[in-house]
Design a protein around this motif. Structure first.
Motif, mmCIF file in Angstrom:
data_model
loop_
_atom_site.group_PDB
_atom_site.id
_atom_site.type_symbol
_atom_site.label_atom_id
_atom_site.label_comp_id
_atom_site.label_asym_id
_atom_site.label_seq_id
_atom_site.Cartn_x
_atom_site.Cartn_y
_atom_site.Cartn_z
ATOM 1 N N LEU A 181 2.711 -1.371 -1.952
ATOM 2 C CA LEU A 181 1.391 -2.174 -2.011
ATOM 3 C C LEU A 181 0.928 -3.001 -3.013
ATOM 4 C CD1 LEU A 181 -0.585 0.995 -0.126
ATOM 5 C CD2 LEU A 181 0.725 -1.090 0.906
ATOM 6 N N LYS A 182 1.815 -3.863 -3.255
ATOM 7 C CA LYS A 182 1.438 -4.606 -4.497
ATOM 8 C C LYS A 182 0.521 -5.606 -4.170
ATOM 9 C CE LYS A 182 5.516 -6.013 -5.225
ATOM 10 N NZ LYS A 182 6.578 -5.449 -4.175
ATOM 11 N N ARG A 183 -0.478 -6.083 -4.902
ATOM 12 C CA ARG A 183 -1.626 -7.030 -4.533
ATOM 13 C C ARG A 183 -0.715 -8.497 -4.250
ATOM 14 N NH1 ARG A 183 -6.208 -7.447 -8.427
ATOM 15 N NH2 ARG A 183 -4.932 -6.340 -9.969
ATOM 16 N N THR A 188 -2.807 -6.363 -15.408
ATOM 17 C CA THR A 188 -2.274 -5.541 -13.982
ATOM 18 C C THR A 188 -0.813 -5.264 -14.151
ATOM 19 O OG1 THR A 188 -3.680 -7.104 -12.573
ATOM 20 C CG2 THR A 188 -1.970 -5.572 -11.511
ATOM 21 N N GLY A 189 0.032 -6.005 -14.873
ATOM 22 C CA GLY A 189 1.500 -5.751 -15.210
ATOM 23 C C GLY A 189 2.270 -6.666 -14.824
ATOM 24 N N VAL A 190 3.512 -6.548 -14.056
ATOM 25 C CA VAL A 190 4.399 -7.503 -13.907
ATOM 26 C C VAL A 190 4.051 -8.470 -12.874
ATOM 27 C CG1 VAL A 190 6.678 -7.777 -13.307
ATOM 28 C CG2 VAL A 190 6.303 -6.085 -14.877
ATOM 29 N N ASP A 203 8.771 -2.549 -8.788
ATOM 30 C CA ASP A 203 8.365 -2.792 -10.381
ATOM 31 C C ASP A 203 7.534 -3.794 -10.364
ATOM 32 O OD1 ASP A 203 8.751 -0.442 -11.670
ATOM 33 O OD2 ASP A 203 10.895 -0.969 -12.193
ATOM 34 N N VAL A 204 7.314 -4.630 -9.352
ATOM 35 C CA VAL A 204 6.320 -5.915 -9.372
ATOM 36 C C VAL A 204 5.024 -5.317 -8.823
ATOM 37 C CG1 VAL A 204 5.640 -8.183 -8.353
ATOM 38 C CG2 VAL A 204 8.187 -7.546 -9.009
ATOM 39 N N ASP A 205 3.973 -5.644 -9.864
ATOM 40 C CA ASP A 205 2.669 -5.136 -9.401
ATOM 41 C C ASP A 205 1.916 -6.204 -8.686
ATOM 42 O OD1 ASP A 205 2.878 -2.573 -11.154
ATOM 43 O OD2 ASP A 205 3.237 -4.116 -12.748
ATOM 44 N N TYR A 210 6.371 -7.472 3.018
ATOM 45 C CA TYR A 210 7.208 -6.907 1.808
ATOM 46 C C TYR A 210 6.107 -5.975 1.087
ATOM 47 C CZ TYR A 210 10.338 -11.019 2.694
ATOM 48 O OH TYR A 210 11.216 -11.902 3.098
ATOM 49 N N ALA A 211 5.019 -6.214 0.727
ATOM 50 C CA ALA A 211 4.107 -5.265 0.073
ATOM 51 C C ALA A 211 3.774 -4.134 0.745
ATOM 52 C CB ALA A 211 2.717 -6.066 -0.461
ATOM 53 N N ALA A 212 3.651 -4.136 2.260
ATOM 54 C CA ALA A 212 3.390 -2.791 3.019
ATOM 55 C C ALA A 212 4.597 -2.064 2.825
ATOM 56 C CB ALA A 212 2.990 -3.357 4.151
#
Length: 496
Positions: free
Chosen positions: A260-262, A157-159, A235-237, A254-256
Motif C-alpha cells: 500500500l505504498k503511496r 517517508t523513506g525509499v 521496501d519502496v515506501d 502494484y501498490a494494492a
C-alpha cells in the motif's frame, strides 16, 4: 547558449562516454539481466547496449536505498548540508551541460538547441531551487491548551521509487529526485528504456557531487519487468510516476498488491487551447498554438493538442497555424538550425500515424502534413500536422496522440467552448486567450485542469505546482508542494 556548428556537434557526439551499466550504491553495476540496445531516433542506429534490470537488479538497488535511509547519513544530515549537495549537483550539471544535451538529443530525438536551452536549464534550476529550499521547510506548533505542547513535524517517508518517461528525461527526473532528496529520502530512479543514458549520467554526477552511496540509484530496463518490480517492492515506501494513464493504473494495482505504498501520478493530457475573438493578439495566439503543439515534436503531456477557436475567427487562426507548420524546419536533432527533431522511435511514429489515419477515416480535414519525412535517414521524422473540421467524438479529439498533430474545433459561444474543453477524461492543462478580465477568471475556474495559462502557454517557474485533475493524475511536482509527496506528518503531544 549552444554556439557550436552542426559539424562540431556531430564530432562531439561521437566522442561521448556513454554509460552502459546501472548506477547502484554509488558505483556502476552490470547486473545479470543481460542488455538492450539504445536506438537513436535521429538515424535508427544503435548508440550503445545498456544493462537490462530484472527483479534481482531492482532488489539490489532498493536494498542500497534502504540501507542508506535506515543507517546512512543522508536523512540525518542538517537540511542545509543536504541543500549544499543538491547545489553541487546543479553546478556539475551546468559544467557538463553540452555533454548532457547531446546525450538527450541522441537518445530521444529533440533538437540539441532545445535540449541545451530548455531541458538542461530546467534540470539545473530544479536541483538549485530545491537545494536552496532544503533548510527553509518549517514544522508547526499549533496553539493548544496551556498545559500541553503540540508539535507537527515533517519526516522523510523513506525509499522513493521514481519512474520517468523519455520526453523530458532529465527535467522530469529532477522534478522527482530533487524534492525527494531535499526531504531526506533515498531514491531508486528508473528511466524509460528509450532514454536511459542521461539518467545514468545524472547518477554519476550526483555521486561526484558528494551524494552518499545508495542515496540515488539508477536502474535501466523496461516497464513490465523493472517498473513492475519497483512498483511491487515491499521496501519502496513511495512511488512517483510520470507517463501514460494506462501505466499509472498498473502502479496503483502494484501498490494494492504489495505494501500500500503511496503512489503519485502525473499522467496523460488532451489539453484545450481556447481562442476567443477578443484575444489581445490573434497573431501571437496562433504562433503560440503552433509552437505549443510542435515543440518537442508534440511529445508533451501538456501539449495544446486541441485548438478551440471561435467560429468567427477559426479560419484566420487556423491558416496562421498552418502557415507556421509549413515553414517549420524538421531535421537532424544535432543541427542547430533544426526546429523539430525526430519522434522517439519508429514504434511511436507508427502509433502517431495511426491517429492521423483515423482522422482521415472519420472525416476530419487534413490541412498540412500527415506523413513521414526524411525516411532516407533511417530516423523517425513526421511532418507537422494540422486537422480542422474535427468533431468532438473523433479519436483526434479524445485520445492523447503525443505527437505533432493538432486538432482544430470551432465553437459559437463561451459555454460551448467550456463544454468542449472539459469533454475529456484528462485534466492536466489548458490555455485561454481573451482581453476580458472577468472572462479570464470565470473560464479559468470552470476549466477542469491543474494549470490554466491565460494569454500564454507553458509559462511558469519552480515556485508554482504542476499536476493534473481527473485521469491526468494526482499530487504535484515543482514548488514547495512537491515536498508533501516525500514526507510524513507526525504529531507529538507533550503534556506539560
Amino acid at each position: 547558449m549552444l554556439s557550436a556548428t552542426h559539424e562540431e556537434l556531430l564530432r562531439r557526439s561521437k566522442e561521448l562516454d556513454l554509460p552502459t551499466q546501472h548506477h547502484i550504491d554509488g558505483r556502476s553495476e552490470a547486473g545479470d539481466g543481460g542488455s538492450f540496445a539504445v536506438i537513436s531516433p535521429r538515424d535508427g542506429q544503435t548508440l550503445v547496449r545498456v544493462a537490462d534490470a530484472g527483479e534481482a537488479e531492482v532488489d539490489l538497488a532498493v536494498a542500497a536505498a534502504r540501507r542508506a535511509f535506515d543507517r546512512g547519513p543522508w536523512p540525518r544530515l542538517a537540511p542545509a548540508e543536504r541543500g549544499r549537495v543538491l547545489l553541487r549537483i546543479a553546478d556539475l550539471l551546468e559544467e557538463r551541460r553540452e555533454e548532457l544535451a547531446l546525450t538527450v538529443s541522441l537518445e530521444m530525438g529533440k533538437p540539441v538547441t532545445d535540449a541545451y536551452a530548455v531541458e538542461l536549464r530546467a534540470a539545473i534550476n530544479t536541483f538549485r531551487w530545491y537545494g536552496q529550499l532544503a533548510d527553509k521547510l518549517t514544522d508547526e506548533a499549533p496553539h493548544t491548551a496551556p498545559d500541553a505542547l503540540a508539535l507537527v513535524t515533517r519526516e522523510p517517508t523513506g525509499v522513493v521509487g521514481a519512474v520517468v518517461p523519455w520526453n523530458f528525461p532529465l527535467t522530469l527526473a529532477g522534478w522527482k529526485v530533487a524534492p525527494a532528496l531535499a526531504a531526506g529520502c533515498t531514491v531508486v530512479l528508473k528511466p524509460s528504456e528509450s532514454s536511459p543514458l542521461s539518467a545514468l549520467l545524472l547518477g554519476r554526477v550526483a555521486t561526484e557531487a558528494g551524494l552518499p552511496p545508495g542515496v540515488l540509484n539508477v536502474v535501466t530496463g523496461d516497464g513490465p519487468v523493472a517498473g513492475r518490480a519497483l512498483g511491487l517492492h515491499p521496501d519502496v515506501d513511495v512511488l512517483a510516476f510520470t507517463g501514460s494513464t494506462a501505466v499509472g493504473r498498473h502502479f496503483l494495482r502494484y501498490a494494492a498488491d504489495s505494501n500500500l505504498k503511496r503512489v503519485w501520478l502525473e499522467l496523460g493530457g488532451k489539453s484545450p487551447n481556447i481562442v476567443l475573438p477578443d484575444a489581445p493578439d490573434l497573431e501571437k495566439a496562433a504562433a503560440t498554438a503552433a509552437w505549443g503543439i510542435f515543440f518537442n515534436q508534440g511529445e508533451m503531456c501538456t501539449a495544446p493538442s486541441r485548438l478551440l477557436v471561435h467560429s468567427s475567427i477559426a479560419e484566420q487562426v487556423t491558416e496562421a497555424v498552418v502557415a507556421r507548420a509549413r515553414e517549420l524546419r524538421v531535421g537532424d536533432p544535432l543541427d542547430p538550425a533544426t526546429e523539430m527533431g525526430a519522434l522517439v522511435g519508429d514504434g511511436h511514429l507508427g502509433r502517431v500515424l495511426e491517429h492521423v489515419a483515423s482522422g482521415l477515416d472519420e472525416g476530419a480535414r487534413l490541412r498540412v502534413g500527415g506523413g513521414r519525412t526524411l525516411a532516407e535517414t533511417g530516423g523517425s521524422y513526421l511532418r507537422p500536422t494540422v486537422f480542422d473540421r474535427v468533431d468532438p467524438g473523433m479519436r483526434l479529439a479524445r485520445e492523447e496522440i503525443f505527437g505533432p498533430v493538432l486538432s482544430v474545433l470551432a465553437f459559437d459561444d463561451l459555454d460551448e467552448a467550456v463544454r468542449l474543453a472539459n469533454a475529456t477524461e484528462y485534466g492536466l492543462a489548458a490555455g485561454l486567450w481573451t482581453s476580458d478580465l472577468s472572462t479570464a477568471h470565470k473560464v479559468s475556474r470552470a476549466l477542469k485542469a491543474g494549470t490554466v495559462w491565460v494569454n500564454c502557454y507553458e509559462e511558469g517557474d519552480l515556485t508554482v505546482p504542476f499536476g493534473g485533475m481527473k485521469q491526468s493524475g494526482n499530487g504535484r511536482d515543482k514548488s514547495a508542494h512537491a515536498i508533501e509527496k516525500y514526507t510524513e506528518l507526525k504529531t507529538t503531544w507533550i503534556q506539560l
